[in-house]
Structure formats: structure tokens, C-alpha cells
Scaffold this active site. Sequence first.
Site, PDB file in Angstrom:
ATOM      1  CB  SER A  16      58.791  -3.299-149.161  1.00 27.07           C
ATOM      2  OG  SER A  16      58.513  -3.382-147.768  1.00 27.07           O
ATOM      3  NE  ARG A  17      57.056  -1.557-143.525  1.00 28.40           N
ATOM      4  CZ  ARG A  17      56.327  -2.259-142.678  1.00 28.40           C
ATOM      5  NH1 ARG A  17      55.044  -2.427-142.902  1.00 28.40           N
ATOM      6  NH2 ARG A  17      56.879  -2.800-141.604  1.00 28.40           N
ATOM      7  CE1 TYR A 160      63.446   2.001-132.978  1.00 30.18           C
ATOM      8  CE2 TYR A 160      63.962   4.205-132.183  1.00 30.18           C
ATOM      9  CZ  TYR A 160      63.736   3.329-133.232  1.00 30.18           C
ATOM     10  OH  TYR A 160      63.811   3.784-134.530  1.00 30.18           O
ATOM     11  CB  THR A 163      68.246  -1.312-130.924  1.00 28.93           C
ATOM     12  OG1 THR A 163      67.325  -0.272-131.272  1.00 28.93           O
ATOM     13  CG2 THR A 163      67.547  -2.341-130.048  1.00 28.93           C
ATOM     14  CE  LYS A 164      66.944   2.339-134.988  1.00 32.40           C
ATOM     15  NZ  LYS A 164      67.210   1.785-136.334  1.00 32.40           N
TER      16      LYS A 164
END
Length: 251
Positions: A16-17, A160, A163-164
Amino acid sequence: MSKSLQNKVALVTGGSRGLGAATARSLADAGADVAITYVASAEKAAEVVKELEDKGVQAAAFQADQADATRAPQLIDDVVARFGGLDIVVNNAAIGVESGKTIDDPSIDTAELDRMHATNYTGVIAIIRAAAKVLRDNGRIVNIGSGIGSRAGHPGFTDYAATKAGLIGYTKGAARDLARRGITVNLVQAGLMQTQMEPPSPEALKSMVSALAIQRISDPAETAPVITFLASPAASYITGAVIDSNGGYTA
């Protein structure tokens, strides 16, 4: 523009963005019908769907909180029921929280970090597992990572980065598992871009931009074509790859 993805069905999470919306537009320009997901921004999702339909393709938005991995099978079933099949999955949805806070910071909200792990990693895995069962042969999975997954570069991005980085290993393993069906699985390490994800502190942002070879924040429209290429027939011999689109952050 070549309609290399005509008669293909694509799912873009977080469409959506930001990069998700830019990717949905790029896939539609190539002729694909596109499903997008959103968490709370129903109005923005509807605007993207209308924009995609105006390009002459079918489009639909599905509400799905990726942090709840148990919902992934239903999401995939709903997309297949709506479009009649699935050829491309772009795992774009992700969040960034507690940016700039080191792991020994007493104010860090570990519940927020856990939510980020669920959204950025276990939620993506759940979608890949569910999608792998129904993807047509010669399908495509493109996971969206970050240069921080290969090079943390700055304090305060440990979770972060984890997770990546985890997605890199899962991408390579899935590429091996699904190759016999002609399904490719790749990862694009995106960089700093103009999105609505929680930004780092001004000091951290300045430092991160200075670490780039191309010292500016990117536009999502600069990375979306990379994703569309990996989703196309032209990328049929690329799998298990980690492609950088981050202004030279990992150079």
C-alpha cells in the site's frame, strides 16, 4: 513497455505504500495482475488498487498482519481464490523499530523487537512455506532484505540486521528446495529510501548516507524495476542470489 508478465499473478506484501506500492506498479506495467497486502492503511491500499486497475490489470488488496504467521496460509488461499493461481511472491512487508538503540540500552522495548522479528522474518517464512505449495512451476519468489543484513555498519540496528540476515540464508535454502520446479528465489538488499518506515535518528541517518557510494536517499522507483526483473522470464537462470540495490552501502 514489454508485457513480459502478462497472464501472471503477483502478490506483493506491504503493497500500500513505499517500495511495495512502487513494486506493484512496476509489475502491473509489465502486465501482471497484482494482489497487495496492508495492515491498517485500507484507504491507501484502495488507492493503489485503483491505480493498478487503471493500468489495465486485475488488482485487489487483502488485510493481513504479517506478524501473525498463522494467517499466512489463509492469505495465500484468498489470493488464489480471487485470481485463479499464483506465479510471483514479493515479500516486501517489514517494520523497523527502536532504531539506534543498542542492545544494552535500558529503555529498549523488547516486545517491539519481538514484533519486528515476527514481521520481518518468521512472517516471511510462513508466507514462503504457504506459497511454495501453490506456486505454479517456473514461479518467482523475491524477498526484500537490506544492506544492513550484510553490513550492520552502525550501532543500534542489531535486531533489524538479524531479521534481514536470516532472510539471506532462507532465500538460499529455498532456492535449492524449489529449483526442481523451475521456481527461483532471490533477495534484493534495498537501501535507504523515502518510505514511511520508522526513520533512524538524524545523526544515524547522516552517518548512513555518508557511508554510501551514491550519497543520497533513493526513490522506491529505483529498486522496483530490479524486483520486476527478477520476477520476469529474463531472470530464469538467477536463483539464490543476493542483489544489492542500496547505493553502494555494501561496496
